[in-house]
Every structure is written in structure tokens, then in C-alpha cells.
Design a protein around this motif. Structure first.
Motif, PDB file in Angstrom:
ATOM      1  N   VAL A  78       0.759  -0.996  -0.415  1.00 42.70           N
ATOM      2  CA  VAL A  78      -0.106  -0.174   0.060  1.00 42.70           C
ATOM      3  C   VAL A  78       0.890   1.417   0.082  1.00 42.70           C
ATOM      4  O   VAL A  78       0.334   1.817  -0.651  1.00 42.70           O
ATOM      5  CB  VAL A  78      -1.127   0.246   1.872  1.00 42.70           C
ATOM      6  CG1 VAL A  78      -2.041   1.342   1.456  1.00 42.70           C
ATOM      7  CG2 VAL A  78      -2.335  -1.122   1.231  1.00 42.70           C
ATOM      8  N   ARG A  79       2.293   1.414   0.713  1.00 43.07           N
ATOM      9  CA  ARG A  79       2.803   2.580   0.472  1.00 43.07           C
ATOM     10  C   ARG A  79       3.591   2.631  -0.400  1.00 43.07           C
ATOM     11  O   ARG A  79       3.232   3.786  -0.895  1.00 43.07           O
ATOM     12  CB  ARG A  79       3.621   2.211   2.051  1.00 43.07           C
ATOM     13  CG  ARG A  79       3.312   2.371   3.333  1.00 43.07           C
ATOM     14  CD  ARG A  79       4.204   2.845   4.618  1.00 43.07           C
ATOM     15  NE  ARG A  79       5.459   1.313   4.768  1.00 43.07           N
ATOM     16  CZ  ARG A  79       4.835   0.484   5.348  1.00 43.07           C
ATOM     17  NH1 ARG A  79       3.949   0.506   5.813  1.00 43.07           N
ATOM     18  NH2 ARG A  79       5.426  -0.734   5.333  1.00 43.07           N
ATOM     19  N   ILE A  80       3.753   1.574  -1.306  1.00 43.85           N
ATOM     20  CA  ILE A  80       4.707   1.903  -2.127  1.00 43.85           C
ATOM     21  C   ILE A  80       3.971   2.261  -3.535  1.00 43.85           C
ATOM     22  O   ILE A  80       4.116   2.995  -4.654  1.00 43.85           O
ATOM     23  CB  ILE A  80       5.525   0.823  -2.506  1.00 43.85           C
ATOM     24  CG1 ILE A  80       6.740   0.026  -2.062  1.00 43.85           C
ATOM     25  CG2 ILE A  80       5.637   0.469  -4.080  1.00 43.85           C
ATOM     26  CD1 ILE A  80       6.867  -1.203  -2.028  1.00 43.85           C
ATOM     27  N   LEU A  81       2.622   1.634  -3.062  1.00 41.84           N
ATOM     28  CA  LEU A  81       1.751   2.651  -4.669  1.00 41.84           C
ATOM     29  C   LEU A  81       0.888   3.785  -4.304  1.00 41.84           C
ATOM     30  O   LEU A  81       1.074   4.274  -5.055  1.00 41.84           O
ATOM     31  CB  LEU A  81       0.372   1.029  -4.706  1.00 41.84           C
ATOM     32  CG  LEU A  81       0.551   0.356  -4.855  1.00 41.84           C
ATOM     33  CD1 LEU A  81      -0.642  -0.902  -5.020  1.00 41.84           C
ATOM     34  CD2 LEU A  81       1.436  -0.093  -6.420  1.00 41.84           C
ATOM     35  N   GLU A  82       0.976   4.306  -2.308  1.00 37.01           N
ATOM     36  CA  GLU A  82      -0.007   5.283  -2.823  1.00 37.01           C
ATOM     37  C   GLU A  82       1.633   6.176  -2.723  1.00 37.01           C
ATOM     38  O   GLU A  82       1.895   7.102  -3.508  1.00 37.01           O
ATOM     39  CB  GLU A  82       0.203   5.478  -0.727  1.00 37.01           C
ATOM     40  CG  GLU A  82      -1.014   5.022  -0.603  1.00 37.01           C
ATOM     41  CD  GLU A  82      -1.116   4.866   0.556  1.00 37.01           C
ATOM     42  OE1 GLU A  82      -0.499   5.390   1.665  1.00 37.01           O
ATOM     43  OE2 GLU A  82      -2.820   4.949   1.167  1.00 37.01           O
ATOM     44  N   ARG A  83       3.220   5.861  -2.954  1.00 34.58           N
ATOM     45  CA  ARG A  83       3.616   6.703  -2.653  1.00 34.58           C
ATOM     46  C   ARG A  83       4.357   7.203  -5.211  1.00 34.58           C
ATOM     47  O   ARG A  83       4.528   7.978  -5.190  1.00 34.58           O
ATOM     48  CB  ARG A  83       5.353   6.175  -2.895  1.00 34.58           C
ATOM     49  CG  ARG A  83       6.085   6.540  -1.548  1.00 34.58           C
ATOM     50  CD  ARG A  83       7.058   6.220  -0.641  1.00 34.58           C
ATOM     51  NE  ARG A  83       7.791   5.095  -0.815  1.00 34.58           N
ATOM     52  CZ  ARG A  83       8.076   3.818  -0.081  1.00 34.58           C
ATOM     53  NH1 ARG A  83       7.890   4.143   0.827  1.00 34.58           N
ATOM     54  NH2 ARG A  83       8.084   2.908  -0.630  1.00 34.58           N
ATOM     55  N   ALA A  84       3.719   5.644  -5.435  1.00 34.21           N
ATOM     56  CA  ALA A  84       3.447   6.121  -6.899  1.00 34.21           C
ATOM     57  C   ALA A  84       2.567   7.086  -7.258  1.00 34.21           C
ATOM     58  O   ALA A  84       3.210   7.177  -8.035  1.00 34.21           O
ATOM     59  CB  ALA A  84       3.898   5.240  -7.070  1.00 34.21           C
ATOM     60  N   ALA A  85       1.661   7.229  -6.259  1.00 32.73           N
ATOM     61  CA  ALA A  85       0.583   7.897  -6.793  1.00 32.73           C
ATOM     62  C   ALA A  85       1.175   8.720  -6.592  1.00 32.73           C
ATOM     63  O   ALA A  85       0.296  10.194  -6.457  1.00 32.73           O
ATOM     64  CB  ALA A  85      -1.039   7.213  -6.403  1.00 32.73           C
ATOM     65  N   GLY A  86       2.181   9.407  -5.488  1.00 30.97           N
ATOM     66  CA  GLY A  86       2.242  10.923  -5.263  1.00 30.97           C
ATOM     67  C   GLY A  86       1.555  11.183  -3.802  1.00 30.97           C
ATOM     68  O   GLY A  86       0.628  12.677  -3.972  1.00 30.97           O
ATOM     69  N   VAL A  87       0.564  10.104  -3.446  1.00 27.80           N
ATOM     70  CA  VAL A  87      -0.546  10.426  -2.159  1.00 27.80           C
ATOM     71  C   VAL A  87       0.554  10.698  -1.031  1.00 27.80           C
ATOM     72  O   VAL A  87       0.763  10.033  -0.784  1.00 27.80           O
ATOM     73  CB  VAL A  87      -1.284   8.997  -2.177  1.00 27.80           C
ATOM     74  CG1 VAL A  87      -1.740   9.447  -0.710  1.00 27.80           C
ATOM     75  CG2 VAL A  87      -1.888   9.115  -3.426  1.00 27.80           C
TER      76      VAL A  87
END
Length: 64
Positions: free
Chosen positions: A55-64
């Protein structure tokens, strides 16, 4: 694995995590070896990836 339910599991196998990230299974294992994908070793062979890490990796990639 039901792709809609993966966030309900506390951990994922490396192949499951790789599928969610859209990478190959072998790249997933290489990323674990390099420390780029956090994983826990259970016993001698079993590697699992905490779902929270994905979840953290995907949030970072999305700029969240």
C-alpha cells in the motif's frame, strides 16, 4: 487470489505482491533480495510481503 480482496490479507506471497505491482515474479524476488521490497522470512524458505508495504509503495507512486 481475488484481486479485490488482497488488502484484507496481512501478508502476501512475493508472486502475489509482484502481480499487484504489475511486475514479474522474478523481479519481485530480485527486489526483495536488494531490499527494495520489504519481506519477512518465515522459516527457512517462505518469504512474505506485508500488505501495508505494498500500500505504501503504491501511495508513493501515486503521489499520495
Amino acid at each position: 487470489m481475488d484481486m479485490d480482496k488482497w488488502q484484507e490479507k496481512p501478508t502476501l506471497s512475493v508472486p502475489e505482491a509482484a502481480k499487484i505491482l504489475g511486475i514479474s515474479r522474478s523481479l519481485g524476488f530480485r527486489m526483495v533480495e536488494r531490499g527494495e521490497l520489504p519481506a519477512l522470512r518465515l522459516g527457512m524458505k517462505r518469504l512474505v510481503v506485508p500488505t501495508a508495504a505494498i500500500v505504501r509503495i503504491l501511495e508513493r507512486a501515486a503521489g499520495v
